[in-house]
Each structure stands twice: as structure tokens, then as C-alpha cells.
Design a protein around this motif. Structure first.
Motif, PDB file in Angstrom:
ATOM      1  N   GLU A   1       0.822  -1.214   0.000  1.00 32.67           N
ATOM      2  CA  GLU A   1       0.000   0.000   0.000  1.00 32.67           C
ATOM      3  C   GLU A   1       0.853   1.260   0.000  1.00 32.67           C
ATOM      4  N   GLN A   2       0.302   2.295  -0.609  1.00 38.22           N
ATOM      5  CA  GLN A   2       0.970   3.594  -0.619  1.00 38.22           C
ATOM      6  C   GLN A   2       1.139   4.086   0.810  1.00 38.22           C
ATOM      7  N   GLY A   3       2.329   4.551   1.122  1.00 38.59           N
ATOM      8  CA  GLY A   3       2.593   5.138   2.425  1.00 38.59           C
ATOM      9  C   GLY A   3       3.017   4.153   3.496  1.00 38.59           C
ATOM     10  N   CYS A   4       2.980   2.857   3.202  1.00 44.03           N
ATOM     11  CA  CYS A   4       3.391   1.868   4.207  1.00 44.03           C
ATOM     12  C   CYS A   4       4.913   1.788   4.257  1.00 44.03           C
TER      13      CYS A   4
ATOM     14  N   TRP B   1       3.774   4.365   8.989  1.00 43.04           N
ATOM     15  CA  TRP B   1       3.137   4.964   7.816  1.00 43.04           C
ATOM     16  C   TRP B   1       3.726   6.338   7.567  1.00 43.04           C
ATOM     17  N   GLU B   2       3.761   6.737   6.295  1.00 46.83           N
ATOM     18  CA  GLU B   2       4.249   8.067   5.947  1.00 46.83           C
ATOM     19  C   GLU B   2       3.343   9.149   6.521  1.00 46.83           C
TER      20      GLU B   2
ATOM     21  N   ASP C   1      -2.508   8.035   5.069  1.00 47.37           N
ATOM     22  CA  ASP C   1      -2.202   6.734   4.446  1.00 47.37           C
ATOM     23  C   ASP C   1      -2.715   5.587   5.311  1.00 47.37           C
ATOM     24  N   GLN C   2      -2.541   5.703   6.613  1.00 47.40           N
ATOM     25  CA  GLN C   2      -2.999   4.645   7.524  1.00 47.40           C
ATOM     26  C   GLN C   2      -4.514   4.554   7.528  1.00 47.40           C
TER      27      GLN C   2
ATOM     28  N   HIS D   1      -5.620   2.771   4.463  1.00 45.86           N
ATOM     29  CA  HIS D   1      -5.340   1.343   4.696  1.00 45.86           C
ATOM     30  C   HIS D   1      -6.505   0.665   5.422  1.00 45.86           C
TER      31      HIS D   1
END
Length: 92
Positions: free
Chosen positions: A34-37, A58-59, A63-64, A67
Motif C-alpha cells: 500500500e501507498q505510504g506503508c 506509515w508516511e 495513508d494509515q 489502509h
């Protein structure tokens, strides 16, 4: 700013052994893509067969939160209702 979370997941004793494998292999694989993980790792305490420790990085909080809406997290919520006794969440 990065978001770091730690979860202690207590499994119902009868399901602990088989379910740890499912959690580790499937949910983590999907989440890591996933993006940001940054990090999504399960750890198994040696002395507590019915517990899992999860470390997430996470970034961003956004993002979280995205998710949490993913298909694999919907499946995880179904899994948790059947196999998880409790979850303790903390931010680091």
C-alpha cells in the motif's frame, strides 16, 4: 511526519496457532504494497502463544486511514470478530 503504531493482539486460545500464520502471511503482504506503508510486521512472543505484536509505520495518518478501508482490512475485521479476544493499540 511518520505515524508509528504498536498493537498487542490477544487471540482466543483455541485458534492461536493456525491463525497466526494467516495473519502474518496474507494481511502483511497486501499491506506492505500500500501507498505510504513503511513497515508492517507481526512478531510472535516466545512465551505467549495466544498473542501477536504488530508494528506499523506509515508516511502519514491519512495513508494509515486509507489502509483501514482496504478490502484486506475488511476481511481482517471479520477474522477479528471470530478469532481475536482483544486488541491494545498505542502510538509511538
Amino acid at each position: 511526519m511518520c505515524l508509528f503504531l504498536r498493537l498487542i493482539i490477544s487471540l482466543k486460545r483455541a485458534s492461536a496457532t493456525n491463525k497466526k500464520r494467516l495473519l502474518r502471511e496474507k494481511i502483511a503482504e497486501h499491506t506492505r504494497m500500500e501507498q505510504g506503508c513503511i513497515k508492517y510486521e507481526y512478531y510472535l512472543p516466545i512465551d505467549r502463544a495466544d498473542e501477536l505484536f504488530l508494528l506499523e509505520a506509515w508516511e502519514s495518518r491519512e495513508d494509515q486511514q486509507i489502509h483501514l478501508q482496504s478490502d484486506h482490512m475488511r476481511k481482517m475485521r471479520e477474522f477479528k470478530s471470530e478469532y481475536v479476544e482483544s486488541t491494545e493499540l498505542g502510538q509511538m
